[in-house]
Motif scaffolding. Sequence first.
Motif, PDB file in Angstrom:
ATOM      1  N   ALA A  28     -30.960 -63.020 147.942  1.00 54.91           N
ATOM      2  CA  ALA A  28     -32.341 -62.557 147.869  1.00 54.91           C
ATOM      3  C   ALA A  28     -33.048 -63.097 146.630  1.00 54.91           C
ATOM      4  O   ALA A  28     -34.208 -63.535 146.694  1.00 54.91           O
ATOM      5  CB  ALA A  28     -32.383 -61.028 147.880  1.00 54.91           C
ATOM      6  N   SER A  72     -36.117 -65.686 146.910  1.00 48.88           N
ATOM      7  CA  SER A  72     -37.387 -65.234 146.343  1.00 48.88           C
ATOM      8  C   SER A  72     -37.865 -66.178 145.246  1.00 48.88           C
ATOM      9  O   SER A  72     -39.060 -66.462 145.129  1.00 48.88           O
ATOM     10  CB  SER A  72     -37.238 -63.808 145.782  1.00 48.88           C
ATOM     11  N   THR A 115     -27.534 -59.786 147.128  1.00 43.83           N
ATOM     12  CA  THR A 115     -28.376 -59.757 145.935  1.00 43.83           C
ATOM     13  C   THR A 115     -28.720 -61.164 145.461  1.00 43.83           C
ATOM     14  O   THR A 115     -29.890 -61.491 145.216  1.00 43.83           O
ATOM     15  CB  THR A 115     -27.680 -58.993 144.795  1.00 43.83           C
TER      16      THR A 115
END
Length: 260
Positions: free
Chosen positions: A191, A195, A188
């Motif tokens: 990512a 991002s 998590t």
Amino acid sequence: MLIPSISPYLGLPISMIIALVAYKKKSTTIDGCFAMVLLGTGIHYCGGLTADLPLLLFFVIGSALSKFHPNPIQNIHQEEHARTAQQVLANGLTPLLAIILYYIYMSVPLLILYFGTVGIHLADTMSSEIGTYKKRKTFDLLSWKPITQGLSGGVSLIGLVAAAVGGLIMGILAFALIPSAMPVTILTITAISFSGALLDSLLGKILQVKYLCRNGHLTEKTHCHNAATQHFSGQAWANNSTINLLSALLPWLILSLLMI
């Protein structure tokens, strides 16, 4: 239980020491030091040593990359490495808000949010420093056409890998420090961090102001070669600090969507 702190007020001397070291290494201006002390004190008060370690990791890695991997190419096009108060606050306001909310509600997702926001800045810093070390092919994130190395909005393969590694490092740290964290926590935070770094490049391409130097190359500086530069593209209000702050708002959006 999170890592206990000897005193909630220990953040002040710790932040002062780090700020002094940063100033001596010429990586932070005087006003940047005051901003570091303010943010560091608040973050330590709300999160203790658990909240200190991600920031310390970000500071150590960022300083090491700037010192041992200097690149004249980046200095030509981007702002100087010495962080001003504006730059420090742009990197620290979202983590501060996340840890304040965690202090109020004691919710683990908010603590993960804190690690994610710091992770975004770590991923972006590693991508920028490593991606602009030595001359290599840099591409526009939207068109994938070659662009000048060092300009915001450009990415390189090594830079993307560095961003992913930065997010992974922060994810592993969160997994080690948060007692209730599960292996998915690593994924998590990785990512979110990766991002956010990509969003930083995207906003840098679309919004960030760029100027034209009298020598004909694009730069993000208002002055180049002892002369004022001319506005070429982007929004005047969207400098590097603004873009960093906007990109760090990504995990807030993700958390809000998950809580709907």
